[in-house]
Structures are given as structure tokens and as C-alpha cells.
Scaffold this active site. Sequence first.
Site, PDB file in Angstrom:
ATOM      1  N   ARG A  36     -40.378  -6.737  17.849  1.00  8.92           N
ATOM      2  CA  ARG A  36     -39.388  -7.677  16.953  1.00  8.92           C
ATOM      3  C   ARG A  36     -38.623  -8.664  17.968  1.00  8.92           C
ATOM      4  O   ARG A  36     -38.256  -9.487  17.389  1.00  8.92           O
ATOM      5  CB  ARG A  36     -38.580  -6.651  15.950  1.00  8.92           C
ATOM      6  N   LYS A 202     -50.468   3.627  -5.024  1.00 10.87           N
ATOM      7  CA  LYS A 202     -50.189   3.489  -6.580  1.00 10.87           C
ATOM      8  C   LYS A 202     -50.025   2.259  -7.359  1.00 10.87           C
ATOM      9  O   LYS A 202     -49.738   1.148  -6.709  1.00 10.87           O
ATOM     10  CB  LYS A 202     -48.407   4.273  -6.764  1.00 10.87           C
ATOM     11  N   GLY A 352     -46.663  -3.330   4.706  1.00 10.67           N
ATOM     12  CA  GLY A 352     -46.160  -2.742   5.791  1.00 10.67           C
ATOM     13  C   GLY A 352     -47.374  -1.776   6.172  1.00 10.67           C
ATOM     14  O   GLY A 352     -47.843  -1.784   7.322  1.00 10.67           O
ATOM     15  N   GLY A 375     -41.398  -4.994   2.363  1.00  5.83           N
ATOM     16  CA  GLY A 375     -40.873  -5.277   0.971  1.00  5.83           C
ATOM     17  C   GLY A 375     -40.970  -6.822   0.874  1.00  5.83           C
ATOM     18  O   GLY A 375     -41.122  -6.987  -0.320  1.00  5.83           O
TER      19      GLY A 375
END
Length: 395
Positions: A36, A202, A352, A375
Site C-alpha cells: 500500500r 453468501k 477483497g 468494502g
Amino acid sequence: MAKRTVEDLDLNGKKVLIRVDFNVPIKDGKITNDNRIVAALPTINYVIEHGGKAILFSHLGRVKTEEDKEGKSLQPVAARLSELLDKPVSFVPETRGAELEKAISEMKDGDVLVVENTRFEDIDGKKESKNDPELGKYWASLGDVFVNDAFGTAHRAHASNVGIASNLPSAAGYLMEKEIKFIGGAVDEPKRPFVAILGGAKVSDKIGVIENLIDKADKILIGGGMTYTFYKAQGKNIGKSICELDKVDLAKELLEKAAGKIILPVDTVCAADFDNDAPTEIHEGNIPDDLEGLDIGPKTIELFTKELQGAKTVVWNGPMGVFELPTFAKGTIGVCEAIANLKDATTIIGGGDSAAAAIQLGFADKFTHISTGGGASLEYLEGKKLPGVESISDK
Ligand code: ADP
Ligand code: MG
């Protein structure tokens, strides 16, 4: 509307506040993965090469109490950044106050300074995470312009992104610009055919994405654990596979609404246990009572490969199986290969675990864009407006 980018700003002699994502893993004071920091270099370099004073803000982990501060200082990050830039980087161990203000006033053009972890402001009333207006205003007062290069927090309105942007002329950094271009572009104006591949554990995690893309994509290929909620909706036997019973009606509705557009797996790699060494069986359609579906089967890989042919835009979110266990990674590898072999397609990974899977399985350089924000990319794919993006000035 197009957002202003760092190249649209006059930076010479300016104090440039830059929100970066330096939320790196640190163990015993050592950075274990500096990806990062490396990823933020193009924006930082551009600013200092154009005569700006780079003042960097980032969060690192979560901080709720004084004790949480332990090991969450950005000091080691500043040290690593200095090595990567091959020049001195000053670090100020506070998020506000006289020392910070003095250090900034002494900066020369082209200097780089790292401010302490913005989440240290969360100890007393979550000022950073709740976008306390006074804090955003204060931080903005330290600079002349603001560059937001932290896509990973763009789905949150924090003082260090939205707060500062509300008080200064602002622009997107290179990383942010890339995310807006690829994910925003795919959702808003995809080149067609546009195929979405959705998997993961899910249905409930992906409802927003399915509902947003169902009108926009030409095809939606479904894999992963959410397959079985759709199978249940079709009246198939799903054995011990994961299934969200409260989402079966929704799955039925989606199948009716998008007849022909949603494509489900035709075969499943099944095992009795969630175990890499468990014996596997491949079943087409129904799954026996004592088995669990853990990956898409070979015929599905073939089917999905065929459905991907000719696609001009591909968005992939959610692994096709339990890729963490090599026995159940073949479906995810197969889809990665099918996407990698496409000609003239813009191929995007948002999510992710999907990004981790593609990197771990050796496909990192085969995609046009792998999103850096789990997210944030999910919410972007859901068609939500991201406060961090919205708050950047328009061109
Ligand atoms: P992303 O982070 O890319 O959005 P998710 O978090 O939704 O992806 O899903 C990733 C998880 O889904 C992985 O940990 C994977 O093991 C799990 N998964 C995929 N297929 C299955 C399955 N058939 N049964 C159980 N879990 C699954
Ligand atoms: Mg995930």
C-alpha cells in the site's frame, strides 16, 4: 460527472494534504507488507515533483482506547516511505497541535511529512470516524489543496476524507482515479457485452450487487456458496451446502425477473467435510444429503468460459469455491483463466477475497484492474454513491 485529478491542480509552492491508505500490516514494529505504501508513491511523487509540500494523512487499524494506540503509530510507515522515496520524510507524532503546525510551517517545496494515525482522534468521541466537522475544518486549515488517494475508505465519510474535502479544493490521486475509471466506468457505461461473475459465501452479502447489475449486465454468472440458495429456489436438493433459507424467496424472484440472464452452475464439486484431503465427488444438479458443495465443477468451468467469450467488460466479485483449500480452488482458477484469455476486454476484480484469490493463484497481472478496496468496491458495484468519491471536486 468527472472528478478533478491531481494533474488538474496547481501544486507549486502549495501545502498539499494527501489522504493515502497506509493501513499496512505491522508486526512487532515491522511492516510485513508494504504494497500500500508502494501504491501511493505515484501520487506523492507527482506532488513533490511539481513543487508541492506533501502532507500525508492515513488511518492504521482501529483505535478506540488509549491502549489500542500500541503498535498503531505511523512512525514505521514514515521510515519505510523515506526508504522508498530515497529522501527524508518527517513524522509528527500527533494529529493536531503546535508541533504539527510548526513542522508544516517549516516545510520546503518538495518536502514530505507524515501526520500521526488519524484514528487516534477516535479515542475521544470518534471524531475521525464520525466526521466531526471541527476536525475536518482544522485539518483543512493546515493546507491549501486536498488530494484523496484512499479508495479503501471511500465508502465511509470520515474527517480525513470527506471532512477535509468539504473545506478545500480537492482532487483524486492516481489510485482513486483508477478505481473511479474502472469500477465506476463498468457500472455506469460498460462496453458490451458486459458479463458479471458473482460468487463468495453468501447471497446476503451480494444482494445489492446482484440487484444493481441485473439491469446493467448482459449476463450474470453465479458461483460459490450462494449457488445453493438459488438451487434451493429451483427445488434442487443441496445436501449440506451452505444456504440462506430466508433468501430463497428472493433468489426465486431474481430468477424469474432475469430469466436467461442469470446462469447457474451445472455441476458441483462435493465433499462430506470442509477438508482439503476429503474425497470429492462431482454431481450434476442435485447434491446428495451427506455432501456439501464446495466448488463449481468442470462442466460449469466450460459453460462459464463459453459465456465469457466475446465479453468486452467483465466484473468479477466473489470466489467460485473454497479457493483457500487447493482441492476446491479449481473453479476459481478456471474462471481466472477464462478471463485472462479474453481479448480486448476490460476485466475488473472487486472484492477483497476475489482479489486475494487472483493474486494467490498467480493471475495478478492478467486483469485490467484489481480493486484495492474490498468494502468500497462492493458498495461501488452496488451502485451506491461513495461519500469519499462524491466529496472530490468536479472538473
Ligand atoms: P469477496 O471478498 O471477494 O467479496 P466473499 O467474502 O463474498 O468474497 O467470499 C469469499 C469466501 O467465500 C471465501 O472465503 C470462500 O471460501 C467462500 N466460499 C466460496 N464458495 C463457497 C462454498 N461453496 N461454500 C462455502 N464457502 C464458500
Ligand atoms: Mg470477503
